[in-house]
Design a protein around this motif. Structure first.
Motif, mmCIF file in Angstrom:
data_model
loop_
_atom_site.group_PDB
_atom_site.id
_atom_site.type_symbol
_atom_site.label_atom_id
_atom_site.label_comp_id
_atom_site.label_asym_id
_atom_site.label_seq_id
_atom_site.Cartn_x
_atom_site.Cartn_y
_atom_site.Cartn_z
ATOM 1 N N ARG A 154 0.845 -1.196 0.000
ATOM 2 C CA ARG A 154 0.000 0.000 0.000
ATOM 3 C C ARG A 154 0.883 1.250 0.000
ATOM 4 N NH1 ARG A 154 -0.856 -3.634 3.264
ATOM 5 N NH2 ARG A 154 0.082 -2.582 5.043
ATOM 6 N N SER B 53 3.963 0.734 2.436
ATOM 7 C CA SER B 53 3.796 -0.282 3.467
ATOM 8 C C SER B 53 3.692 -1.654 2.818
ATOM 9 C CB SER B 53 2.546 -0.013 4.310
ATOM 10 O OG SER B 53 2.660 1.215 5.002
ATOM 11 N N SER C 54 -2.446 -5.653 6.573
ATOM 12 C CA SER C 54 -3.133 -4.443 7.020
ATOM 13 C C SER C 54 -3.974 -4.790 8.231
ATOM 14 C CB SER C 54 -4.022 -3.887 5.913
ATOM 15 O OG SER C 54 -5.034 -4.822 5.569
ATOM 16 N N GLY D 280 4.213 -5.541 9.850
ATOM 17 C CA GLY D 280 4.221 -4.608 8.741
ATOM 18 C C GLY D 280 5.555 -3.892 8.635
ATOM 19 N N HIS E 58 7.218 -0.516 6.914
ATOM 20 C CA HIS E 58 6.779 0.785 6.410
ATOM 21 C C HIS E 58 8.009 1.592 5.998
ATOM 22 C CE1 HIS E 58 2.835 -0.153 8.189
ATOM 23 N NE2 HIS E 58 3.548 -0.629 9.197
ATOM 24 N N ARG F 153 -4.311 4.026 12.357
ATOM 25 C CA ARG F 153 -3.266 3.206 11.789
ATOM 26 C C ARG F 153 -3.028 3.631 10.357
ATOM 27 N NH1 ARG F 153 -5.804 -1.078 14.670
ATOM 28 N NH2 ARG F 153 -6.996 -1.680 12.837
ATOM 29 N N ASP G 115 -1.679 1.817 8.122
ATOM 30 C CA ASP G 115 -1.746 0.716 7.164
ATOM 31 C C ASP G 115 -3.170 0.256 6.889
ATOM 32 O OD1 ASP G 115 -0.657 -1.887 9.529
ATOM 33 O OD2 ASP G 115 -2.218 -0.347 9.646
ATOM 34 N N GLU G 116 -4.166 1.062 7.195
ATOM 35 C CA GLU G 116 -5.516 0.720 6.829
ATOM 36 C C GLU G 116 -5.737 0.945 5.328
ATOM 37 O OE1 GLU G 116 -6.719 -0.698 10.432
ATOM 38 O OE2 GLU G 116 -7.774 -0.688 8.519
ATOM 39 N N PRO G 117 -6.383 0.022 4.632
ATOM 40 C CA PRO G 117 -6.511 0.172 3.195
ATOM 41 C C PRO G 117 -7.286 1.400 2.747
ATOM 42 C CG PRO G 117 -7.849 -1.655 4.041
ATOM 43 C CD PRO G 117 -6.959 -1.206 5.131
ATOM 44 N N THR H 261 -5.135 4.664 1.567
ATOM 45 C CA THR H 261 -4.213 4.733 0.450
ATOM 46 C C THR H 261 -4.634 5.777 -0.563
ATOM 47 O OG1 THR H 261 -5.427 2.981 -0.678
ATOM 48 C CG2 THR H 261 -3.577 2.312 0.687
#
Length: 452
Positions: free
Chosen positions: A31, A48, A52, A95, A97, A442, A444-446, A449
């Motif tokens: 992502r 990232s 996720s 994850g 990043h 967070r 890294d939440e989809p 993006t």
């Protein structure tokens, strides 16, 4: 990767395009999102890789491009992202990043994508003054004056709570070394093995880490909060940098340095016969060189509206202002009575690059202005570059080799933190990880993006 085969350091825009292509090719585990904006309005991109929705504190934050004149980090970040993507064991439950460039404004001014010599590297050199560097700014500015790049970086640390933060750095000429905010036992062996295999010298007496504990060759542990800062020749206090920000979440930071040109003189363990005498000579030369640059600087008018020229002159003035404090340190009562040849060699290189950088940045302004002093300063910069390379018998390290060494070192640090259980007694999400500002969301939440 074409950029590596062509021996070219990627620009921030090239990094973003490559990261977007990787995210488009692997839309599940990869992502890309914007994590902030620079002072000049440029995006700060975060790539990232991994699951996720994972609880915070389980992964790694890799920071590239914190110093504009050290461009290898972005290429290493992309290489690491690909390595993690294709190794299920590395991304299992954790994850990774990658902040692809922490200072895109600075990177836009340091225009040396394919330097073939030290002179070529310095032709379009730029390194911003300390208060404008994202990682160093907290040690030099009050909290309400921090630049947006610093705020974005600390927000990432608060949100991700990484078990390991890695900052990818480089040096123009010398060797490789690692600075740690906490010791990582066992890191020295794979670090030294990688350096030997790739013919990169280990900088055993790095001037950046003067006076710091060294658990192994080229590995240095920074002073802990509340301790004496040691004898490093810098105005900044590392303990106030963003490197220590990860400590509030029981994280550890590693700074991995790799040279563009190598010199075996910084890997010489033999005792130096007269360190204090050598430092007096080096201090005298640095004072004299700085005076030459300062005399030219006094003849340069302040630019009326040229933002690039103003930034260059701020950096020149900052660098020249550092030098008297450094030479006092070298000749004062704290100068070492015993030191290795490697340590004195590293200090010699450090002094040479200070005056050379100031002259190179000033020359850029003179050329743009058509100033009559430009030809003379050009000859000075050319001569200093040639002397620097000759004195240290410089040999070029290919970009791909620099990237491979940084990648190996980062993975070795990560593996030792995990296998030794150094990320906390209860794992990466254990109770020792404190809550901090910005911890509710967070990255890294989809749904966060965006497209590059």
């Amino acid at each position: 990767m074409t950029l590596l085969r062509d021996m070219c350091y990627p620009t921030p825009s090239e990094l973003a395009l490559a990261a977007r292509a990787l995210a488009d090719e692997h839309p599940g585990p990869v992502r890309l999102r914007q994590a902030g904006t620079s002072r000049g309005g440029l995006p700060l991109w975060l790539l990232s890789v991994g699951p996720s929705g994972r609880p915070r504190g389980a992964g790694v934050l890799v920071v590239a491009g914190a110093h504009a004149n050290e461009p290898v980090g972005g290429a290493t970040a992309l290489a690491l992202a690909r390595r993690v993507l294709h190794d299920p064991a590395l991304r299992a439950g954790r994850g990774w990043h990658f902040l692809l460039c922490a200072d895109p404004d600075g990177a836009a001014l340091h225009r040396t994508p394919r330097p073939h010599s030290l002179l070529d590297y310095h032709r379009n050199f730029f390194r911003p003054p300390g208060p404008e560097q994202p990682e160093w700014a907290p040690s030099l500015l009050p909290p309400d004056q921090l630049p947006p790049e610093t705020l974005a970086l600390t927000a990432l640390i608060d949100e991700l709570r990484p078990v390991l933060q890695v900052s990818l750095h480089g040096t123009d000429l010398g060797g490789s070394w690692v600075q740690l905010t906490r010791d990582i036992p066992g890191l020295a062996e794979p670090f030294a093995k990688s350096a030997a295999e790739l013919r990169i010298p280990v900088e055993t007496g790095a001037s950046d880490a003067a006076g710091w504990p060294s658990p192994g060759p080229g590995i240095f542990v920074m002073p802990q909060p509340g301790a004496d800062p040691g004898g490093a020749f810098h105005p900044e206090d590392t303990r106030l940098s963003t490197w220590y920000h990860a400590h509030r979440y029981a994280g550890t930071t590693a700074i991995v340095e790799v040279p563009m040109w190598a010199s075996d003189l910084v890997d010489d363990p033999a005792p130096h016969p007269d360190p204090r005498g050598a430092l007096r000579i080096l201090a005298g030369r640095l004072d004299a060189d700085a005076a030459l640059v300062a005399r030219v600087r006094d003849r340069v008018p302040e630019p009326a509206a040229a933002a690039d020229a103003a930034a260059l002159l701020r950096a020149v003035d900052w660098t020249l202002a550092l030098i008297p404090r450094i030479t006092v340190e070298w000749t004062g009562s704290g100068a070492p009575a015993e030191a290795t040849a490697a340590s004195i060699g590293s200090i010699d290189a450090f002094g040479r690059r200070l005056s050379l950088r100031a002259a190179a940045m000033l020359l850029r302004v003179l050329r743009a202005q058509g100033h009559p002093a430009a030809p003379g300063l050009d000859r000075l910069v050319t001569g200093w570059c040639e002397e620097f390379a000759a004195r240290f018998r410089a040999r070029r390290i290919p970009v791909a080799t620099q990237v491979e060494h940084q990648t190996r070192t980062v993975l070795a640090a990560y593996e030792r933190l995990v296998t030794e259980g150094l990320d906390g007694p209860d794992g990466p999400d254990g109770p020792e990880r404190m809550d901090g500002p910005g911890g509710a969301g967070r990255l890294d939440e989809p749904d966060g993006t965006v497209s590059a």
